[in-house]
Enzyme design. Sequence first.
Site, PDB file in Angstrom:
ATOM      1  N   ASP A 291       0.674  -1.067   0.334  1.00 44.17           N
ATOM      2  CA  ASP A 291      -0.006  -0.105   0.136  1.00 44.17           C
ATOM      3  C   ASP A 291       0.985   1.131   0.190  1.00 44.17           C
ATOM      4  O   ASP A 291       1.840   1.116   0.930  1.00 44.17           O
ATOM      5  CB  ASP A 291      -1.089   0.243   0.924  1.00 44.17           C
ATOM      6  CG  ASP A 291      -1.877   0.859   1.231  1.00 44.17           C
ATOM      7  OD1 ASP A 291      -2.346   1.440  -0.348  1.00 44.17           O
ATOM      8  OD2 ASP A 291      -2.725   1.653   2.264  1.00 44.17           O
TER       9      ASP A 291
ATOM     10  N   HIS B  29      -4.187  13.596   0.794  1.00 45.10           N
ATOM     11  CA  HIS B  29      -4.233  13.503   1.775  1.00 45.10           C
ATOM     12  C   HIS B  29      -3.201  13.293   2.828  1.00 45.10           C
ATOM     13  O   HIS B  29      -3.636  13.470   3.946  1.00 45.10           O
ATOM     14  CB  HIS B  29      -4.767  11.969   1.197  1.00 45.10           C
ATOM     15  CG  HIS B  29      -4.480  10.099   2.759  1.00 45.10           C
ATOM     16  ND1 HIS B  29      -5.946  10.751   3.681  1.00 45.10           N
ATOM     17  CD2 HIS B  29      -4.066   9.341   3.175  1.00 45.10           C
ATOM     18  CE1 HIS B  29      -5.607   9.662   4.162  1.00 45.10           C
ATOM     19  NE2 HIS B  29      -4.334   9.377   4.512  1.00 45.10           N
TER      20      HIS B  29
ATOM     21  N   GLU C 105     -10.676   3.958   3.454  1.00 49.57           N
ATOM     22  CA  GLU C 105      -9.203   4.489   2.207  1.00 49.57           C
ATOM     23  C   GLU C 105      -9.750   4.275   0.778  1.00 49.57           C
ATOM     24  O   GLU C 105      -9.700   2.867   0.560  1.00 49.57           O
ATOM     25  CB  GLU C 105      -8.017   4.579   2.797  1.00 49.57           C
ATOM     26  CG  GLU C 105      -7.936   5.114   4.117  1.00 49.57           C
ATOM     27  CD  GLU C 105      -6.447   4.985   4.800  1.00 49.57           C
ATOM     28  OE1 GLU C 105      -5.145   4.116   3.741  1.00 49.57           O
ATOM     29  OE2 GLU C 105      -6.009   6.040   5.028  1.00 49.57           O
TER      30      GLU C 105
ATOM     31  N   GLU D 171      -9.139   4.036  -2.480  1.00 52.19           N
ATOM     32  CA  GLU D 171      -7.931   3.508  -3.182  1.00 52.19           C
ATOM     33  C   GLU D 171      -8.404   3.338  -4.883  1.00 52.19           C
ATOM     34  O   GLU D 171      -9.013   1.980  -4.840  1.00 52.19           O
ATOM     35  CB  GLU D 171      -6.456   2.962  -2.473  1.00 52.19           C
ATOM     36  CG  GLU D 171      -6.920   3.695  -1.249  1.00 52.19           C
ATOM     37  CD  GLU D 171      -5.232   3.292  -0.626  1.00 52.19           C
ATOM     38  OE1 GLU D 171      -4.511   2.254  -1.459  1.00 52.19           O
ATOM     39  OE2 GLU D 171      -5.018   3.274   1.186  1.00 52.19           O
TER      40      GLU D 171
ATOM     41  N   ASP E 138      -8.909   0.079   1.179  1.00 46.89           N
ATOM     42  CA  ASP E 138      -7.962   0.380   2.608  1.00 46.89           C
ATOM     43  C   ASP E 138      -8.498   0.296   3.933  1.00 46.89           C
ATOM     44  O   ASP E 138      -8.210   1.847   4.696  1.00 46.89           O
ATOM     45  CB  ASP E 138      -7.095   0.879   2.094  1.00 46.89           C
ATOM     46  CG  ASP E 138      -5.837   0.828   3.703  1.00 46.89           C
ATOM     47  OD1 ASP E 138      -5.942  -0.574   4.582  1.00 46.89           O
ATOM     48  OD2 ASP E 138      -4.981   1.865   3.673  1.00 46.89           O
TER      49      ASP E 138
ATOM     50  N   ARG F 133      -8.292   3.486  12.944  1.00 47.02           N
ATOM     51  CA  ARG F 133      -7.290   4.588  13.445  1.00 47.02           C
ATOM     52  C   ARG F 133      -6.816   4.543  14.619  1.00 47.02           C
ATOM     53  O   ARG F 133      -5.677   5.208  14.763  1.00 47.02           O
ATOM     54  CB  ARG F 133      -8.034   5.854  12.992  1.00 47.02           C
ATOM     55  CG  ARG F 133      -8.792   6.057  11.686  1.00 47.02           C
ATOM     56  CD  ARG F 133      -7.350   5.861  10.704  1.00 47.02           C
ATOM     57  NE  ARG F 133      -7.542   6.309   9.298  1.00 47.02           N
ATOM     58  CZ  ARG F 133      -7.535   6.679   8.572  1.00 47.02           C
ATOM     59  NH1 ARG F 133      -6.431   6.052   8.737  1.00 47.02           N
ATOM     60  NH2 ARG F 133      -7.985   6.250   6.861  1.00 47.02           N
TER      61      ARG F 133
ATOM     62  N   GLN G  68      -4.093   1.723  14.958  1.00 46.29           N
ATOM     63  CA  GLN G  68      -3.149   2.363  14.109  1.00 46.29           C
ATOM     64  C   GLN G  68      -1.859   3.639  14.674  1.00 46.29           C
ATOM     65  O   GLN G  68      -1.051   3.061  14.407  1.00 46.29           O
ATOM     66  CB  GLN G  68      -3.310   2.742  12.396  1.00 46.29           C
ATOM     67  CG  GLN G  68      -2.345   3.279  11.806  1.00 46.29           C
ATOM     68  CD  GLN G  68      -3.108   4.270  10.307  1.00 46.29           C
ATOM     69  OE1 GLN G  68      -4.280   3.487  10.411  1.00 46.29           O
ATOM     70  NE2 GLN G  68      -2.493   4.274   9.741  1.00 46.29           N
TER      71      GLN G  68
ATOM     72  N   LYS H 170      -4.309  -1.762  10.166  1.00 52.69           N
ATOM     73  CA  LYS H 170      -4.616  -2.498   8.823  1.00 52.69           C
ATOM     74  C   LYS H 170      -4.764  -3.895   7.808  1.00 52.69           C
ATOM     75  O   LYS H 170      -5.210  -3.943   7.064  1.00 52.69           O
ATOM     76  CB  LYS H 170      -3.536  -1.440   7.625  1.00 52.69           C
ATOM     77  CG  LYS H 170      -3.356  -0.274   8.131  1.00 52.69           C
ATOM     78  CD  LYS H 170      -4.106   0.727   7.108  1.00 52.69           C
ATOM     79  CE  LYS H 170      -3.530   2.087   6.634  1.00 52.69           C
ATOM     80  NZ  LYS H 170      -4.336   2.903   6.102  1.00 52.69           N
TER      81      LYS H 170
ATOM     82  N   THR I  74      -9.518  -5.463   3.305  1.00 56.47           N
ATOM     83  CA  THR I  74      -8.672  -4.468   2.040  1.00 56.47           C
ATOM     84  C   THR I  74     -10.133  -5.639   1.835  1.00 56.47           C
ATOM     85  O   THR I  74      -9.724  -6.612   0.841  1.00 56.47           O
ATOM     86  CB  THR I  74      -7.595  -4.847   1.731  1.00 56.47           C
ATOM     87  OG1 THR I  74      -6.464  -4.576   2.947  1.00 56.47           O
ATOM     88  CG2 THR I  74      -6.728  -4.040   0.535  1.00 56.47           C
TER      89      THR I  74
ATOM     90  N   GLU J   4     -10.855  11.942   7.343  1.00 58.57           N
ATOM     91  CA  GLU J   4     -10.538  13.250   6.880  1.00 58.57           C
ATOM     92  C   GLU J   4     -11.618  14.231   6.922  1.00 58.57           C
ATOM     93  O   GLU J   4     -12.023  15.643   7.339  1.00 58.57           O
ATOM     94  CB  GLU J   4      -9.465  13.182   5.784  1.00 58.57           C
ATOM     95  CG  GLU J   4      -8.356  12.980   5.216  1.00 58.57           C
ATOM     96  CD  GLU J   4      -8.048  12.574   4.090  1.00 58.57           C
ATOM     97  OE1 GLU J   4      -8.160  11.614   3.819  1.00 58.57           O
ATOM     98  OE2 GLU J   4      -7.935  13.403   3.486  1.00 58.57           O
TER      99      GLU J   4
END
Lengths: 424, 424
Positions: free
Chosen positions: B129, B136, B201, B203, B235, B239, B242, B255, B259, B366
């Site tokens: 990844d 971002h 996420e 992607e 993904d 949080r 992480q 993570k 996925t 975000e």
Amino acid sequence: MKSWVESANSADTQFPLNNLPYGVFTTGDEDPRCGVAIGDMILDVAYLEEEGVIALDEDGDPMLDLPFWNEVMEAGRETWDALRARLIDLLAEDGDAVLRDDAAMRARALVPLADAEMHMPFVVSEYTDFYAGKQHAQNMGAILRGSPDLPANWLHIPIGYNGRASSVVVSGTDIHRPLGQSKAPDAEVPSFGPCKRLDIELEMGAIVGTSSEMGQPITVDQADDMIFGYVLLNDWSARDIQGWEYQPLGPFQGKAFGTTISPWIVTSAALAPFRTETPARDKELLPYLTESKPGLYDIALEVTMQPEGADKATTVAQTNYSRMYYSAAQQLCHHAVGGVPMNGGDLLGSGTISGPSKSEYGSLMELSWAGREPFTLDTGETRTFIEDGDTLTLKGAAKGDGYQIGFGDCEGKILPAITNFPAK
Amino acid sequence: MKSWVESANSADTQFPLNNLPYGVFTTGDEDPRCGVAIGDMILDVAYLEEEGVIALDEDGDPMLDLPFWNEVMEAGRETWDALRARLIDLLAEDGDAVLRDDAAMRARALVPLADAEMHMPFVVSEYTDFYAGKQHAQNMGAILRGSPDLPANWLHIPIGYNGRASSVVVSGTDIHRPLGQSKAPDAEVPSFGPCKRLDIELEMGAIVGTSSEMGQPITVDQADDMIFGYVLLNDWSARDIQGWEYQPLGPFQGKAFGTTISPWIVTSAALAPFRTETPARDKELLPYLTESKPGLYDIALEVTMQPEGADKATTVAQTNYSRMYYSAAQQLCHHAVGGVPMNGGDLLGSGTISGPSKSEYGSLMELSWAGREPFTLDTGETRTFIEDGDTLTLKGAAKGDGYQIGFGDCEGKILPAITNFPAK
């Protein structure tokens, strides 16, 4: 335990009857197949399975006439135990005579180790590397950040990161010095070229045998039960590349170019008598990481370095796997507990093993203190990091009363970087 | 381009004749096999290969009657081009009539998309990844470190980390909320339990088709040529886990638990008309990362969120793949340049795609500014992070003149964490 294979009874052999490690070998042009080390010989278990002397699969499908041990690993602990028991019975002085007393079968089934080429013993599904050596983490902190203080999470989490499985190779495979980006402290912009600070990391690798399910947490005991065996592992490291890239998402290209493992999987069963406790906890662990039995192993480890053309290698470090703060079972539990499925063939690097004195440091970064303190080899040459042509070797053995459980050498020679980018 | 499959000619279809994406499907109890989307149908290419209508392998070995596209991928670009040309010929209005004019064969070869279950389209070898979206990276810096300044290496390196391949699943697979360690800012010690800040996420995933050799660097052009196609990629990110774990070695368990990818591999060939330049460089790249052709693609992207029981989903973000700073080819080149062998089936996540305005942010971290600014769904409910029962969906399409190249939905529903640790 005595074997009728005489060389297995020597106190010096790495492969007594108590060991019986699993490898993949060839002696000529034939396809690689499963073998078991005994003394200075390899037992061709693929052949014995074909002859019906070893029978693992109920349907008679071959599990040993394969270039990997993954089939056996995925079959689970009952199969592991049955195979080990059968091998001991076949090779013990006073066991089943079917092989011992059949000269023709013996001649076909036992191959001199010296004549064999070793291959990767299993297909690596995924490779994860941990950071579970406290002395190493403190040394790296002191070198890189000016303080030996551990990261805030270190005493709570077996810190790990995913590595690259496709570059895990068996002992004896040459490694090219990697290219990459780095930036000198006083440079304004980074540059690209061959690594200038090439290093090793002395580690053990734990090999996952059986799987866990997606979404399903596991306990440390379950994790311990999933581990098939161990190898020596050299996590080759490009310190200059790693230093420039690793913030904020961790090591990537600095670790990707190669990881070398020893050719023989030493089983958890063979190592069982050498189990030893993880050290006293500096901070209490969360309950999910609690172990019900000793999770480390007493395995003496050594690193040697031999420049091109030198007639002997110099021992540069000696330490023990029992120096680690977290066991492989704790690492595997932490890895799986969030729900990622773990699979047979997953390889877990322990993290660099360093003991408290300088002679126990498991990387050149620590031995030369980031290049500030060159060390001298027996040849009179000095080193900070690895030069082209140097051969680095890890050795390991669990030492019992009059015998040892050895791993075979974990060796790699560094070749110059390939710097041409071929046309399309 | 017009097809005799009428539904493929609608301006609304995701799968016109220009697309022809590759998936793996079943319609009943049979084994999963390769299929190609065309309009609202799937072309059963495994069947057509069996009938000799499509012939890829010189020896006649099946490459499509398999539950993955890896065989085709590894066969290389000549095979990719030949297959695409043959499919266009078979499905075009004025092409080869062998299928078009044979009612029995048509009835057998075309399966309604609505009747099919989709499976993983390829076996993921390894998953990497990246972190290549500038907006971002700036947003995450502002949220986590109080400053939008990019890390010092960010404008020089396509930053990446190795992820976990075993938890990559196809759209429609439910994901259990992960367990893990986290530490609240004001807590003295960490705690263990279900993730409290579950996120997505947005992607793109680039799929490597052909291999590179260990030790051998490659160019960006070679890397571009190795990419077989693209999927949408979510993904999933924990949080809180992480945040506690990621220093110093990067994201790991935050993570690892899942996925999700879209079910159809949209080929590089189908996307070729939508190639677009990477943005102007803030700092000059090192020569090895220079592109000779536009490396990004103009692909409109959307994220929707639907709570359990809600009758419709809310669009929470809309952006475009062209917002990225680094292309997949640059990422793959950087990945391989140090000598790690890249293999068919390697999956490269682009990194979270966020545009400059809030409506273009590709993660809930975000969108809710780390939970400080809840947003409102069309149902009237508010959200900061994902709640159990929420379904998150990524959508994507390259939009041409009167047609679009779609990816199919990339969807996943979050189920409660499994908190029992089963007995051994």
